[in-house]
Write a protein that holds these residues in place. Structure first.
Motif, short mmCIF file in Angstrom:
data_model
loop_
_atom_site.label_atom_id
_atom_site.label_comp_id
_atom_site.label_asym_id
_atom_site.label_seq_id
_atom_site.Cartn_x
_atom_site.Cartn_y
_atom_site.Cartn_z
N HIS A 253 -71.72 57.20 13.10
CA HIS A 253 -73.11 57.52 14.09
C HIS A 253 -73.61 59.10 13.48
CE1 HIS A 253 -71.04 54.67 17.13
NE2 HIS A 253 -71.67 54.18 16.12
N SER A 254 -73.19 59.56 12.41
CA SER A 254 -73.82 60.89 12.04
C SER A 254 -75.08 60.87 11.40
CB SER A 254 -72.77 61.43 11.00
OG SER A 254 -72.61 60.82 9.84
N GLY A 255 -75.51 59.73 11.14
CA GLY A 255 -76.82 59.62 10.43
C GLY A 255 -77.06 59.85 9.04
N ASN A 256 -75.46 59.95 8.38
CA ASN A 256 -75.60 59.96 6.87
C ASN A 256 -75.20 58.56 6.37
OD1 ASN A 256 -75.71 62.98 6.53
ND2 ASN A 256 -74.02 62.87 7.95
N VAL A 359 -71.55 66.95 -4.95
CA VAL A 359 -70.71 67.36 -4.11
C VAL A 359 -71.23 68.26 -2.80
CG1 VAL A 359 -68.80 69.27 -4.13
CG2 VAL A 359 -69.00 67.42 -6.01
N ALA A 360 -72.35 69.23 -3.53
CA ALA A 360 -73.02 70.07 -2.13
C ALA A 360 -73.66 69.07 -1.14
CB ALA A 360 -74.14 70.63 -3.28
N GLN A 361 -74.26 67.90 -1.46
CA GLN A 361 -74.71 67.16 -0.69
C GLN A 361 -73.73 66.54 0.43
OE1 GLN A 361 -76.03 63.16 -2.32
NE2 GLN A 361 -77.22 62.85 -0.39
N VAL A 362 -72.68 65.96 -0.40
CA VAL A 362 -71.41 65.70 0.57
C VAL A 362 -70.76 66.84 1.69
CG1 VAL A 362 -69.11 64.62 0.43
CG2 VAL A 362 -70.93 63.72 -0.93
N GLY A 368 -72.17 69.09 8.67
CA GLY A 368 -72.91 69.07 9.88
C GLY A 368 -72.22 68.14 10.95
N LEU A 369 -71.04 67.54 10.59
CA LEU A 369 -70.32 66.84 11.73
C LEU A 369 -69.72 67.69 12.60
CD1 LEU A 369 -68.43 64.42 9.07
CD2 LEU A 369 -70.24 63.81 10.81
N GLY A 370 -69.51 68.79 12.49
CA GLY A 370 -69.10 69.88 13.38
C GLY A 370 -67.69 70.12 13.94
N GLU A 371 -67.42 70.97 14.88
CA GLU A 371 -65.97 71.23 15.38
C GLU A 371 -65.37 69.96 15.84
OE1 GLU A 371 -64.06 74.06 14.54
OE2 GLU A 371 -65.66 74.75 13.33
#
Length: 412
Positions: A253-256, A359-362, A368-371
């Motif tokens: 559900h993260s949009g990735n 690697v940078a993209q991942v 962005g998934l956060g704490e």
């Protein structure tokens, strides 16, 4: 032929130098574990060999288990003889006559391990061979391609006569080269990877990720059966069952969308690395085969593998699918692996998964998934259930409760 003794041979290359004593001690321990259901057996360890006294146990039953003990190169059922020439001749003739089918041709090969024996090897070849020829009508000598090669091994304590050499799987004794964590799915590849790692002397714990209620109890049972089959080769086996539902749902559900598989596998490695730290493991074993699926392209393996600092061992990386299937059949995991119960790796699959993610993209997507995502990782680790499994020849599950494992735990 009723045999009373088996000679077990080790790999000469792997037991040279300082490791010899450790190798032989570990291998003898594992032979005893494999044959623990036959308490009448007696063991004598000598240089590069183990002698197993059957004491009435079935040779066929012992042989069936010895074939699957890592570290054994070959073994032979033998007849033990005193050193006297006439005793050796008598036992050699008895062995030839005891064969299910009398051969048309044979040769004698004598190894004089005890150098003080009064006859040298070439002389003994003639002395034993001539006696057999005189007493076995129709039998002929063929040095180059005999139907039967009768071997006489003269050691300090006795002479051993035999004509059968049974090949075993070889490799290193289990645990000789440390401990690793196997990512065990319900598919064909990962059990084979685990077996190959074990053959190289790596003791393994398995880690399985399940996403209840999206995955069924049958899928979990399938993995337990696969783990128990691997336990057949190692005596006992730990299976770590990781609850992955919340972690996987957060990624989905993260949009990735295109990176779903990549992020999921990185999360698996992060969790497995933590479990490895808790259990004294120094590597992670996977069933990756280069180019087989989107997550196993070189670009994907690079991006996924960066998630852990532990060595990633990929025994199947250069094997094709038919080779892997053949191996799965040989080790007894294929029929279970093809049962139609899906694991979490088949969930939330994107229509167009990234095959060459940077690697940078991942790492950006992961950050962005956060704490909350990091908290879910911790909860999955805390919620991991550990099962201690015995091999398929025994009663099955020894314990299904959570076990706090330590590196010092003695599995034998």
């Amino acid at each position: 032929m009723n045999y009373e003794l088996i000679i077990v041979r080790f790999g000469e290359i792997t037991i040279k130098g300082r490791n010899r004593n450790r190798f032989e001690t570990m291998l003898l321990d594992q032979i005893k574990v494999a044959l623990r259901s036959m308490p009448s057996l007696e063991y004598v360890r000598t240089y590069a060999r183990v002698y197993i006294h059957l004491n009435g146990e079935s040779y066929e039953n012992v042989a069936a288990r010895l074939k699957d003990v890592f570290g054994i190169v070959s073994f032979s059922p033998v007849v033990r003889s005193e050193h006297g020439l006439e005793q050796i001749r008598a036992h050699a003739l008895q062995l030839i006559r005891g064969l299910d089918k009398t051969p048309a041709t044979f040769k004698v090969s004598v190894n004089r391990g005890w150098k003080q024996y009064p006859h040298d090897s070439i002389e003994m070849n003639h002395l034993v061979g001539a006696h057999i020829l005189r007493n076995t009508p129709g039998l002929k000598v063929n040095i180059r391609q005999p139907e039967i090669e009768l071997k006489v091994d003269i050691q300090h304590e006795a002479a051993y006569v035999y004509c059968e050499i049974v090949k075993a799987i070889g490799g290193f004794p289990l645990g000789m080269n440390g401990k690793g964590m196997l990512l065990l799915s319900g598919g064909i590849d990962s059990p084979v990877a685990g077996w190959m790692a074990m053959k190289q002397g790596l003791r393994i714990d398995a880690v399985h990720f399940h996403s209840y209620p999206f995955t069924s109890e049958q899928a979990k049972d399938k993995v337990i059966t696969l783990a128990r089959r691997l336990a057949y080769y190692g005596g006992k086996f730990r299976l770590h069952l990781v609850p992955f539902t919340e972690v996987q749902t957060a990624i989905a559900h993260s949009g990735n969308d295109s990176l779903t598989i990549t992020l999921m596998r990185r999360a698996m490695l992060k969790i497995t690395e933590r479990l490895a730290e808790q259990n004294g493991a120094l590597a992670i074993v996977t069933g990756d085969s280069l180019g087989q699926v989107a997550s196993q392209t070189l670009g994907s393996m690079n991006a996924i593998g960066r998630a852990t600092a532990l060595p990633l061992l990929r025994p199947l990386v250069m094997m094709d699918k038919m080779e892997i299937v053949g191996m799965a059949n040989r080790i007894g995991t294929f029929e279970t692996s093809i049962l139609p119960f899906e694991d979490c790796c088949t969930l939330f699959l994107p229509k167009s998964p990234a095959t060459n993610p940077s690697v940078a993209q991942v790492e950006k997507a992961e950050a962005g998934l956060g704490e909350r995502f990091l908290q879910l990782i911790e909860e999955a680790i805390e919620g991991t259930e550990v099962m201690e499994l015995k091999d398929t020849a025994e009663s099955g599950v020894e314990s299904q409760s959570t076990v706090k494992a330590t590196p010092e735990d003695d599995w034998f």
